[in-house]
Design an enzyme around this catalytic site. Sequence first.
Site, PDB file in Angstrom:
ATOM      1  N   LYS A   1       0.544  -1.313  -0.144  1.00 56.69           N
ATOM      2  CA  LYS A   1      -0.126  -0.277   0.105  1.00 56.69           C
ATOM      3  C   LYS A   1       0.494   1.045   0.131  1.00 56.69           C
ATOM      4  CE  LYS A   1      -3.881  -2.272   2.105  1.00 56.69           C
ATOM      5  NZ  LYS A   1      -2.732  -3.678   1.536  1.00 56.69           N
TER       6      LYS A   1
ATOM      7  N   ASN B   1       0.398  -8.727   1.405  1.00 57.62           N
ATOM      8  CA  ASN B   1      -0.786 -10.078   2.169  1.00 57.62           C
ATOM      9  C   ASN B   1       0.288 -10.684   3.039  1.00 57.62           C
ATOM     10  OD1 ASN B   1      -2.079  -7.843   2.268  1.00 57.62           O
ATOM     11  ND2 ASN B   1      -4.275  -8.502   2.204  1.00 57.62           N
TER      12      ASN B   1
END
Length: 341
Positions: free
Chosen positions: A125, A162
């Site tokens: 991100k 993730n």
Amino acid sequence: MFNKTFLITGGTGSWGEELVKQLLVQEPKEIRIFSRNESLQAQMRQTIPDPRVKFVLGDIRDRWELAGACKDVDDVFHLAALKHVPVCEDQPDCAVKTNITGTQNVIDAAIENGVRKVVYVSTDKAANPSSMYGMTKAIGEKLILLADSRSATSFACVRSGNVLGSTGSVVPLFKRQLELKQPLSVTDSRMTRFFLPLGDAVEILLSAMEQCEGGEIIVPRMPSCKITDIAQVLAEDAGQKHVPIHFIGARPGERLYETLISDWENVSEVEEEKSYFVVTASSSPKLSDKEGCETSVLPGRGYHSEDVIMTKAEVRDMLWRGGFLCSNGGSYLQEAAPPVM
């Protein structure tokens, strides 16, 4: 790693616990866990009752506490962060204090104490950030790279997607919902995310600590998948093939796809096993002169989750290897958390 003293900020999370387990195998002198939650420290002390693991209560927002924790430390793994996108959107001041000011405090404490290396755990991100969380982590990367250019301490980043089953992951949420016979909550049917098993992620973190020279952003080669495929595979494995999926819509700051490497970033690929990329700020990466490193492997195109989507069979294999399918044992009844996409 042998006979060295390590400091792990935010070390009571899933990343930290796995990191400690892998470090202990390499016979360190001491591992200090620096975090602000005494309950999680107590739990971890029971889980890993090794006298080489020490616990230090403190907050990375307090530079003096960090300076004391860094005394006589060889290497630092900086894992501590506010990482939930909605929390950072709702409380951006806290995100700045922890993810930016806290990172600068880690940098200052490490330099002051003559630490050899600092490895900072970042996120996909941070590449072309669209959320407050991503923005703070992107600034954290910049601070780390700047510190490397101005000190004897080596600083590097590991930018990951993730991690399966980590704190706040969507996988424990789906398992909880399946256990309670509830619809599965998915933000958007088109959403894709990078995923990597926890053990693999920590192995790359350790490799980065051993091999980095400073100034690099290490990016693991990670596959991506549709969140709906994870939901369907877990449902099928639980014998609930026709469980409904409830699409709740993307939350503020979330995007449909993620980016591990932006189109404009300077990239090289380590040829050995081709397990990760290296991103540097300069046009001459530190690793590019080394044998087995090829530069500019992604000319004009970054590394985006919509480009490397796994098949459903590959998703099933990933979840199997991660130990998240019924046939691999374990209870589905875990504490649920809001999905982190």
